[in-house]
Design a protein around this motif. Structure first.
Motif, PDB file in Angstrom:
ATOM      1  N   ASP A  36       0.850  -1.198   0.000  1.00  0.00           N
ATOM      2  CA  ASP A  36       0.000   0.000   0.000  1.00  0.00           C
ATOM      3  C   ASP A  36       0.881   1.242   0.000  1.00  0.00           C
ATOM      4  O   ASP A  36       2.036   1.184   0.404  1.00  0.00           O
ATOM      5  N   ASN A  89      -6.359  -5.104  -5.369  1.00  0.00           N
ATOM      6  CA  ASN A  89      -7.490  -4.460  -4.685  1.00  0.00           C
ATOM      7  C   ASN A  89      -7.361  -2.943  -4.589  1.00  0.00           C
ATOM      8  O   ASN A  89      -8.367  -2.254  -4.410  1.00  0.00           O
ATOM      9  N   TYR A 154     -13.687   6.000 -13.449  1.00  0.00           N
ATOM     10  CA  TYR A 154     -13.724   4.794 -12.602  1.00  0.00           C
ATOM     11  C   TYR A 154     -14.381   3.622 -13.351  1.00  0.00           C
ATOM     12  O   TYR A 154     -13.867   2.497 -13.352  1.00  0.00           O
ATOM     13  N   ILE A 187     -19.998  -0.809  -0.629  1.00  0.00           N
ATOM     14  CA  ILE A 187     -19.428  -1.405   0.576  1.00  0.00           C
ATOM     15  C   ILE A 187     -19.039  -0.292   1.542  1.00  0.00           C
ATOM     16  O   ILE A 187     -18.446   0.718   1.119  1.00  0.00           O
ATOM     17  N   THR A 189     -16.924   1.552   3.318  1.00  0.00           N
ATOM     18  CA  THR A 189     -15.505   1.884   3.543  1.00  0.00           C
ATOM     19  C   THR A 189     -15.359   3.385   3.334  1.00  0.00           C
ATOM     20  O   THR A 189     -16.335   4.068   3.009  1.00  0.00           O
TER      21      THR A 189
END
Ligand code: NAI
Length: 246
Positions: A36, A89, A154, A187, A189
């Motif tokens: 990350d 991811n 996106y 989701i 997040t």
């Protein structure tokens, strides 16, 4: 222990879905690499895993930078010898309607979400080919299949990920490597926290399960695709959206 003896590298593993996945994979016996660009959160995630006795390691990477990705792959392979499972991811949004979207916003999202997946997969595929095995799991989105207002950039990246996944399933299947994608709906997040409350409420009314997804809902889908339970699943897009689009 569905991932005993396997090494999994999770990009964007410092937060959200990726972080939940790192914890779940460690619990299932995997050696976990969190890759990350958020060093602080990534190291915190690893500390939490080490305290639970997991074999876990953080690598700082910017997936949009091919040089950084090359170093990430070299470090992962030097440390563990192989990466059995790659979870592509990491992803970002920079939303704006087409009329207002700048070229900069277009290129940044393409660079992270689409080129990043290409760089990471390319950097690790050679070692998978040499070993004759590997599981490549990439994160698409419901938006890549159905589109969404304000997400031209996106949506293009997530549709691109589906196209790459199907291509890799064909190219790499004969070499013992599987490629699959997961297409989450909405989701809970940081990514969804940025959405206007009104849009979230409208979304909830359309979801038959009447709730947003939780990071664990997606982590469980990754787990299935990373484990040997999915050994005959190849080139698929697993939708995890509560039935939002049926
Ligand atoms: P998040 O924003 O909570 O976490 C994303 C992680 O990726 C962060 O740790 C961030 O530091 C990392 N990251 C971002 N850019 C990076 C870069 N250039 N290099 C390395 N790391 C980078 O996001 P969330 O929600 O956990 O999303 C994970 C994936 O799921 C993304 O690909 C996203 O597009 C996808 N997704 C999420 C949905 C949602 O509703 N949250 C819906 C559909 C897909």
């Amino acid at each position: 222990m569905r991932l005993q003896g396997r090494t999994a590298l999770i990009t964007g593993g410092a937060a959200g879905i990726g972080r939940e996945t790192a914890a779940l994979f460690a619990q299932e016996g995997a050696r976990v690499i969190v890759a990350d660009y958020n060093k602080q959160q990534g190291e915190e995630a690893i500390q939490a895993l080490l305290q639970k006795g997991a074999d876990a390691h953080f690598i700082e990477v910017d997936v949009s930078d091919s040089g950084s990705v090359t170093k990430m792959a070299a470090e992962a392979l030097a440390r563990y010898g192989a990466v059995d499972v790659l979870i592509n991811n990491a992803g970002i949004t920079q939303d704006r309607t087409l009329a207002k979207m700048t070229e900069e916003e277009w290129h940044r999202v393409i660079q992270v979400n689409l080129n990043g997946v290409f760089y990471c997969t390319k950097a690790l595929v050679h070692s998978m080919i040499e070993r004759g095995s590997g599981k490549i799991i990439s994160t698409a989105s419901i938006v890549g299949v159905h589109g969404n207002i304000g997400q031209t950039n996106y949506a293009a990246t997530k549709a691109g990920i589906i196209g790459m996944t199907k291509t890799w399933a064909k190219e790499l299947g004969p070499k013992g490597i599987q490629a699959n994608a997961v297409a989450p709906g909405f989701i809970e997040t940081g990514m969804v926290a940025n959405m206007p409350e009104k849009v979230v409420q409208q979304m909830l009314e359309k979801i038959p399960l009447r709730r947003l997804g939780r990071p664990m809902d997606v982590a469980n889908a990754y787990l299935f695709l990373a484990s040997s339970e999915s050994d005959y699943v190849n080139g698929t897009v697993l939708e995890v959206n509560g039935g939002l689009v049926i």
